[in-house]
Motif scaffolding. Structure first.
Motif, PDB file in Angstrom:
ATOM      1  N   LYS A 180       2.810   9.185  -1.236  1.00 28.57           N
ATOM      2  CA  LYS A 180       1.949   8.851  -0.105  1.00 28.57           C
ATOM      3  C   LYS A 180       1.057  10.031   0.261  1.00 28.57           C
ATOM      4  CE  LYS A 180       1.958   6.993   4.599  1.00 28.57           C
ATOM      5  NZ  LYS A 180       2.777   6.552   5.754  1.00 28.57           N
ATOM      6  N   GLU A 184      -2.928   9.897   0.204  1.00 29.65           N
ATOM      7  CA  GLU A 184      -3.674  10.161   1.433  1.00 29.65           C
ATOM      8  C   GLU A 184      -4.732  11.231   1.210  1.00 29.65           C
ATOM      9  OE1 GLU A 184      -0.440   9.022   4.948  1.00 29.65           O
ATOM     10  OE2 GLU A 184      -0.479  11.061   4.119  1.00 29.65           O
ATOM     11  N   LEU A 219      -3.104   2.200   2.861  1.00 28.14           N
ATOM     12  CA  LEU A 219      -2.986   3.379   3.718  1.00 28.14           C
ATOM     13  C   LEU A 219      -3.638   3.192   5.082  1.00 28.14           C
ATOM     14  CD1 LEU A 219      -3.606   6.257   1.144  1.00 28.14           C
ATOM     15  CD2 LEU A 219      -1.419   5.471   2.074  1.00 28.14           C
ATOM     16  N   SER A 220      -4.794   2.528   5.113  1.00 25.83           N
ATOM     17  CA  SER A 220      -5.502   2.316   6.374  1.00 25.83           C
ATOM     18  C   SER A 220      -6.567   1.246   6.164  1.00 25.83           C
ATOM     19  CB  SER A 220      -6.169   3.606   6.859  1.00 25.83           C
ATOM     20  OG  SER A 220      -7.280   3.941   6.045  1.00 25.83           O
TER      21      SER A 220
END
Length: 390
Positions: A180, A184, A219-220
């Motif tokens: 992750k 990111e 992630l977003s």
């Protein structure tokens, strides 16, 4: 461990690329094929039965993918990867490589720079070059046992003006499942420099215990809109010959452009048997997959542990995929000599490392998706050839 994968299917004379091209590729019939990424394992019974039922129906006209199929896809992604998608985001295609070609055509322009992370799946090179885009490589950092991302080099490339970045996660051939934190950092750079993410996640379901696949798009919302994610049941369930895959495109503008391109090139349908297979795989294939992971873990450990006792070859332990990247640089052979050693001395057919980019010089790729006895046989041949070499 179940006996499900102990039997070895005879694939000769079935027009199998892996088996019926041995003489063409390796110059002899007695070379043991451990190269192209499909499995010497029988598919899940539920998939087999679904295909039989479809064949027995006897008609193979134009077939549609409907809301029910889309829902199966959505639920599989949610259950396996904890990513909440929308059924409207799904676009089907004959394969991940055709999808990436369409993505390059629709999301970039001639002359644009596109980044890939080498050593990497060979078709990535052609996907960029075929469409008159400029290939930029971001070589992975290798410390002799493990690969990481060179973020400094990647940002330097982005600063020069890059349109798209092709991510391979899990990575083929080095077997990394990006964390992750790594994803990111990648996503942050892509957003900062407005770089479209084309994410090949075809091996997403083939993850070893202790690791977790994270779709970068999850992630977003901002990353979600920046990303095109390629997925498929074909690697997971050994149905590559059915040519069925799908792409998740949350951004409506990007999705419309991709759909338009697929229609333009007559690629907006997938075959009838492929539709039956994807439904069966995602509704009845989980138990089979769980047993497969057990087999692959056993085969992976066999290769890694066996070669750990040798100075000549290091097996890079994969976190995902059923492919093992072999570091043969200590053999001190040129790439042509290394390839010749494997196919003529060891009598094992592997993928030539140099085809994955210049960073693959001195490496070979091994496919371990076979019964354990078959993997052991290939290892024994390599060890015996190494002993003769010394």
């Amino acid at each position: 461990m179940s006996s499900l994968f102990e039997d070895f299917p005879n694939r000769k004379n079935t027009r199998s690329a892996k088996w019926d091209m041995v003489r063409t590729l390796y110059g002899a019939d007695d070379v043991q094929p451990m190269w192209v990424a499909d499995m010497d394992l029988t598919i899940a019974e539920g998939i087999k039965q679904a295909l039989k039922n479809r064949v027995d129906h006897g008609i193979f006209g134009y077939t549609i993918t409907d809301d029910e199929i889309n829902e199966h896809v959505k639920q599989w992604i949610l259950t396996q990867h904890q990513w909440e998608t929308d059924t409207n985001w799904v676009v089907y295609s004959p394969g991940v490589i055709p999808t990436l070609h369409m993505a390059v055509l629709t999301q970039t322009n001639p002359g644009d720079k596109i980044v890939i992370q080498t050593p990497v799946y060979p078709p990535f090179f052609d996907i960029v070059k075929t469409h008159d885009r400029e290939l930029v490589t971001n070589p992975l950092i290798y410390d002799g046992q493990y690969y990481t991302i060179d973020f400094e080099d990647l940002e330097h490339s982005f600063k020069q003006g890059v349109s798209a970045f092709i991510l391979c996660n899990p990575h083929n051939p080095v077997g990394r499942v990006w964390t992750k934190e790594e994803l990111e950092q990648l996503a942050k750079l892509c957003l900062q420099y407005d770089v479209t993410i084309l994410s090949d996640e075809i091996h997403a379901d083939l993850i070893y215990p202790g690791h977790k696949h994270i779709p970068i798009s999850s992630l977003s919302e901002e990353v979600n809109q920046q990303t095109i994610t390629c997925l498929s049941p074909t690697k997971t369930f050994n149905i590559a010959g059915l040519q069925v895959s799908y792409v998740i495109i949350p951004n409506e503008k990007r999705r419309k452009a991709m759909n338009k391109a697929f229609r333009k090139y007559g690629m907006n349908h997938i075959n009838t048997l492929g539709i039956s297979a994807i439904e069966a795989a995602y509704t009845e294939g989980k138990e089979w997959l769980d047993q497969l992971i057990q087999l692959l873990e056993r085969n992976r450990d066999l290769v890694v542990d066996t070669l750990a006792d040798r100075d000549e070859i290091t097996a890079i332990q994969p976190e995902g995929t059923y492919l093992i990247w072999l570091d043969c640089t200590n053999m001190k052979l040129g790439q042509a000599e290394l390839k010749k050693f494997m196919q003529e001395k060891a009598k094992v057919g592997l993928n030539d490392g140099i085809s994955f980019g210049e960073e693959g010089n001195g490496f070979m790729r091994m496919n371990i998706a076979s019964p354990t006895a078959y993997v052991q046989e290939g290892l024994d041949k390599i060890i015996a050839a190494l002993d003769d070499l010394n």
